[in-house]
Design an enzyme around this catalytic site. Structure first.
Site, PDB file in Angstrom:
ATOM      1  N   SER A 150       0.829  -1.206   0.000  1.00  0.00           N
ATOM      2  CA  SER A 150       0.000   0.000   0.000  1.00  0.00           C
ATOM      3  C   SER A 150       0.868   1.262   0.000  1.00  0.00           C
ATOM      4  O   SER A 150       0.500   2.269  -0.607  1.00  0.00           O
ATOM      5  CB  SER A 150      -0.970   0.001   1.182  1.00  0.00           C
ATOM      6  OG  SER A 150      -0.276   0.052   2.405  1.00  0.00           O
ATOM      7  N   SER A 151       2.029   1.191   0.625  1.00  0.00           N
ATOM      8  CA  SER A 151       2.924   2.361   0.645  1.00  0.00           C
ATOM      9  C   SER A 151       3.407   2.729  -0.751  1.00  0.00           C
ATOM     10  O   SER A 151       3.560   3.914  -1.066  1.00  0.00           O
ATOM     11  CB  SER A 151       4.132   2.090   1.547  1.00  0.00           C
ATOM     12  OG  SER A 151       3.714   1.920   2.879  1.00  0.00           O
ATOM     13  N   THR A 152       3.666   1.740  -1.607  1.00  0.00           N
ATOM     14  CA  THR A 152       4.084   2.042  -2.982  1.00  0.00           C
ATOM     15  C   THR A 152       2.895   2.539  -3.797  1.00  0.00           C
ATOM     16  O   THR A 152       3.026   3.476  -4.583  1.00  0.00           O
ATOM     17  CB  THR A 152       4.738   0.827  -3.670  1.00  0.00           C
ATOM     18  OG1 THR A 152       3.851  -0.272  -3.630  1.00  0.00           O
ATOM     19  CG2 THR A 152       6.048   0.455  -3.021  1.00  0.00           C
ATOM     20  N   LEU A 186       8.530  -7.916 -12.314  1.00  0.00           N
ATOM     21  CA  LEU A 186       7.623  -6.846 -11.909  1.00  0.00           C
ATOM     22  C   LEU A 186       7.361  -5.943 -13.105  1.00  0.00           C
ATOM     23  O   LEU A 186       8.296  -5.544 -13.801  1.00  0.00           O
ATOM     24  CB  LEU A 186       8.241  -6.044 -10.757  1.00  0.00           C
ATOM     25  CG  LEU A 186       8.709  -6.868  -9.551  1.00  0.00           C
ATOM     26  CD1 LEU A 186       9.446  -5.980  -8.552  1.00  0.00           C
ATOM     27  CD2 LEU A 186       7.546  -7.585  -8.900  1.00  0.00           C
ATOM     28  N   GLU A 187       6.108  -5.635 -13.346  1.00  0.00           N
ATOM     29  CA  GLU A 187       5.698  -4.738 -14.436  1.00  0.00           C
ATOM     30  C   GLU A 187       5.443  -3.380 -13.797  1.00  0.00           C
ATOM     31  O   GLU A 187       4.348  -3.101 -13.327  1.00  0.00           O
ATOM     32  CB  GLU A 187       4.441  -5.279 -15.103  1.00  0.00           C
ATOM     33  CG  GLU A 187       4.602  -6.699 -15.610  1.00  0.00           C
ATOM     34  CD  GLU A 187       3.338  -7.526 -15.435  1.00  0.00           C
ATOM     35  OE1 GLU A 187       2.424  -7.104 -14.702  1.00  0.00           O
ATOM     36  OE2 GLU A 187       3.273  -8.595 -16.036  1.00  0.00           O
ATOM     37  N   ARG A 226       0.377   4.200  -2.766  1.00  0.00           N
ATOM     38  CA  ARG A 226       0.038   5.564  -2.352  1.00  0.00           C
ATOM     39  C   ARG A 226       0.987   6.600  -2.942  1.00  0.00           C
ATOM     40  O   ARG A 226       0.723   7.799  -2.881  1.00  0.00           O
ATOM     41  CB  ARG A 226       0.031   5.662  -0.829  1.00  0.00           C
ATOM     42  CG  ARG A 226      -1.101   4.853  -0.230  1.00  0.00           C
ATOM     43  CD  ARG A 226      -0.988   4.728   1.268  1.00  0.00           C
ATOM     44  NE  ARG A 226      -1.824   3.621   1.714  1.00  0.00           N
ATOM     45  CZ  ARG A 226      -2.410   3.553   2.881  1.00  0.00           C
ATOM     46  NH1 ARG A 226      -2.269   4.551   3.741  1.00  0.00           N
ATOM     47  NH2 ARG A 226      -3.130   2.508   3.206  1.00  0.00           N
ATOM     48  N   GLN A 280       4.560  -7.574  -1.996  1.00  0.00           N
ATOM     49  CA  GLN A 280       4.382  -8.664  -1.045  1.00  0.00           C
ATOM     50  C   GLN A 280       3.825  -9.888  -1.743  1.00  0.00           C
ATOM     51  O   GLN A 280       3.076  -9.777  -2.705  1.00  0.00           O
ATOM     52  CB  GLN A 280       3.505  -8.234   0.119  1.00  0.00           C
ATOM     53  CG  GLN A 280       2.212  -7.588  -0.254  1.00  0.00           C
ATOM     54  CD  GLN A 280       1.592  -6.838   0.913  1.00  0.00           C
ATOM     55  OE1 GLN A 280       1.880  -7.110   2.062  1.00  0.00           O
ATOM     56  NE2 GLN A 280       0.721  -5.900   0.607  1.00  0.00           N
TER      57      GLN A 280
END
Length: 173
Positions: free
Chosen positions: A94-96, A120-121, A98, A138
């Site tokens: 959630s931090s990324t 990772l895309e 946001r 995560q």
């Protein structure tokens, strides 16, 4: 049913492999994975599903790398993962989110039996500076009901690095 952090910890080294592993990154129902220090970007603005698309490697220095909006960056986790009993799922933290940083466009769902690094895309809605080894996403695990076959596709299995799209191989069948 999603495994709790305590259940993930119980199965590490047996039904769940995460290497390297740090108990400090266990959450109540997930485990934080970190960003490797390389990215790939496609060289051409227009991509073609039927052919291999050329990529260029970028290094993320310790002082960070500024990502541009509207551009797709392919990264990978530092961690190699494998599971032969649970369905692995990848989600951004959630931090990324946001910060307007997306970690996967569509490929957050893994298959039982997948072994490798997660590609990772990465996409951002505004310029953002990223850093290597950041806890960026995560992984969590679902139980599966019924009989199943292990993932055995040769396309992305046992990868050693960032994997650009290999969709062109689907057209070779």
């Amino acid at each position: 049913m999603i495994l709790s952090g305590k259940e993930i910890l119980k199965h590490i080294g047996e039904d769940i492999v995460i290497e390297p592993f740090s108990e400090e990154r266990i959450n109540p129902n997930s485990y934080n994975l970190t960003l490797f220090n390389e990215l790939l970007v496609y060289k051409n603005e227009t991509l073609d599903m039927k052919i291999p698309n050329e990529t260029e490697k970028l290094i993320i220095p310790e002082e960070g790398l500024l990502l541009e909006p509207g551009k797709l960056y392919l990264g990978r986790t530092n961690e190699f993962t494998q599971t032969n009993k649970y369905v692995p799922m990848l989600e951004g933290r959630s931090s990324t989110g946001r910060l307007g940083l997306f970690i996967h466009v569509t490929a957050g769902f893994g298959d039982i039996g997948f072994a490798g690094y997660w590609t990772l895309e990465i996409f951002c809605v505004q310029p953002i500076k990223i850093y290597p080894n950041t806890e960026i996403c995560q992984i969590y695990y679902h139980n599966i009901d019924g009989e199943y076959d292990l993932y055995n596709s040769g396309k992305y299995q046992n990868n050693n690095g960032i994997q650009p799209s290999l969709m062109y191989k689907d057209f070779e069948k």
